[in-house]
Motif scaffolding. Sequence first.
Motif: not given
Lengths: 225, 501
Positions: A52, A79, A85, A91, A108, B406-407, B410-413, B497
């Motif tokens: 990230m 990732r 994670l 979250h 995803y 944040r959401e 998070l989605r990207k993470a 996040v």
Amino acid sequence: MALLELRNISKIYGELKALDNVSIQVEKGEWVAIMGPSGSGKSTMMNIIGCMDKPSLGEVLLDGTDISKEPQKVLTDIRREKIGLIFQQFHMVTYLTAVENVMVSQYYHSMPDEEEALEALERVGLRERAKHLPGQLSGGEQQRVCVARALINHPELILADEPTGNLDEANENIVLDLFRQLHDEGTTLIVVTHDPEVAEAAQRTIVLEHGRVAREILNENFGKQ
Amino acid sequence: MTKRKMFFRMITASLLRRRSRMLIALLSIAVGATILSGLVTIYYDVPRQMGAQFRSYGANMILLPGEEKPLTMERLQEALKNIPEEEVVGATPYRYVRLDMPSRQQSFISAGTDFEEVQKTSPYFSVEGEYPENTREILVGKEIAETLGLKERSSVELSYKTTAFPAGTDPGDIQAGKVLSGSAEGFNKVLLSADIVLDEEGKIDSIAVDAAYQTPGVGSQVGTDQAFLDQFIGKKPPFSLNTPDSEGTQQEENTEGVDAVSGATISSQAVVDAVNSAVFGSSEGGVIVENTEHFTVSGILSTGGEEEAYIYMSLKDLQRLTADETLDVAELSVSAGADELDNYSRAITDSELDISSRLVKRVTRSEASVLGKLQALVFLVTAVVLLLTMICVCTTMLAVVSERRREIGLRKALGASDSSIRKEFLGEGLLLGGLGGVLGAILGFVFAQVVSINVFGSSITFQPLLLPATILVSMAIAAASCQFPIKRAVAIDPAIVLKGE
Ligand SMILES: Nc1ncnc2c1ncn2[C@@H]1O[C@H](COP(=O)(O)OP(=O)(O)OP(=O)(O)O)[C@@H](O)[C@H]1O
Ligand SMILES: [Mg+2]
């Protein structure tokens, strides 16, 4: 060959060196804890390992390839494919149910599969709460959903930043048990923690101070409990 | 579960479970779509509406009888075939005659017409009460109603008289032997009366004239001049005074001539009138065909024009009363442009029908220019409303994006690519646009209907095509307004996040 190798990485914010010439190796299937005082650069390191963020200097080798110079898009792919994670603040997507939150990760990654997502929830003991929204779950339960979400795509590497920071004793043990299971299945785990008990569950503890590796402690008691 | 299903599950959940903020976005789109579809409805309906509006200033085409043949309903229908049926807003026949109101000793111009059509060609007619629906119901002009004190449901007697001299009428058959009296105005409007007796054949048997109040020694002679009076004896009424001129004496057709007492022409005429009146009940020479019927006032008509001095009844009633089926004029309201109107008018005049057609130019010309301005105005308002909607949706979505930082992180993470994030927000925007569009199309129709009824006084028909059109446009607007917020969303750093913000 190590699964992960950081070679002399630094992360520099203006005057501040959040990470200063750090080099570590993590073997495949290894369970590593990272400790250190607040501001020592733990989350910064996790962000870099988690694709990230990129280091200012140095190389990040994942499965032997340097990813430190790759564009964001490639990092996202890595990732998605290799990393699970878990965060301190849980979250979750607030308007999706527990099972839907798990399915977001599948979505995803590849294909959403509700049955598989329910099985993952079963594994963290929350199958009954599958249809509940995050607001209806306790902090510990939310963190367990996050664990389910992290393991659903069978990642090679699970990164957890303070996974038990907001949990009580009972939930902390549940999460640690889950980590043990994952470790037994061969998953590589890197867990950032302040809690010596959590660190002791790992095979090795790396201590960061001022963005540098201060020392490494091998846990001789590992596997003897 | 497929990816697409999950996609829809996520975006609908976002709309349904995070109501407040999305509701604002939805509402702004719905309001925009409402005004859009409403105005577009009106925009396309305006020509029709305005046409109707202009029609309300009266008819724009008038048909009159030609040189030879009278105008009748059949011939009017024939003439209407020259105009496409759907463009004929109304075609109103009129027949005007003077009717007496015996109880008031007054007469009024009365029109026979078709009230259903009147309401179309003269929408400015304002009726207090009801338009006549049944036979023997009339509409009374306000002016008449006021002078006579007539109200709704008042009853009036109307009679139609024709003064004619039908050959072969023989009043003597019925009236022989009776003393019949008649009177007429003489010199200085002083009444003079005559008593007569008819014999079996309807001829004058005896006559006595009371002319005592006429000018003494002059007019009064008509009552005493036996030679004058003897002219009536043995003759059959009606009478008329012989009028001497250069070609000798003239007398009216079908009458018996009488020579005036010299120097007392007016009084002599009065005697002739009185005798005629004694026999036929009228002071005018000729046979009076009188047809009297009772009518009920169903409404009082105000127009601000000369119509307020008229009485209106159904064409059938008037035709029965007058035993005459001709029309004086037909007023047409045609919903067509100036050129087409011209063509229709020429077609009717040029046809074999012997009907002449005229256009009321004043109305048709102003129509086009006002229409153009109105449509431009509607267009402008629509554009402004759309712009405002876009700004509103854009700001709302920006707020949504920052609320969901944040959401998104998070989605990207979790591995969401930029294009997935873009797709999800666009999906939510399109869903909002679609929902807002459906809502807007429905509300817009209601809105247009209300505006139309309040402003134009007529309802509009639902345009089925407008529903998909509104939905598409509001989806497009939503998508366009989301572009900037989506850029912001894509730029969000997944690292937040882990920072625990
Ligand atoms: N984006 C940034 N810009 C500037 N400084 C940053 C940024 N991110 C982190 N830092 C700084 O880098 C240092 C390391 O931060 P980091 O979040 O890695 O600490 P940490 O070890 O995770 O601490 P904690 O235990 O409190 O979570 C801190 O001093 C922090 O203020
Ligand atoms: Mg941290």
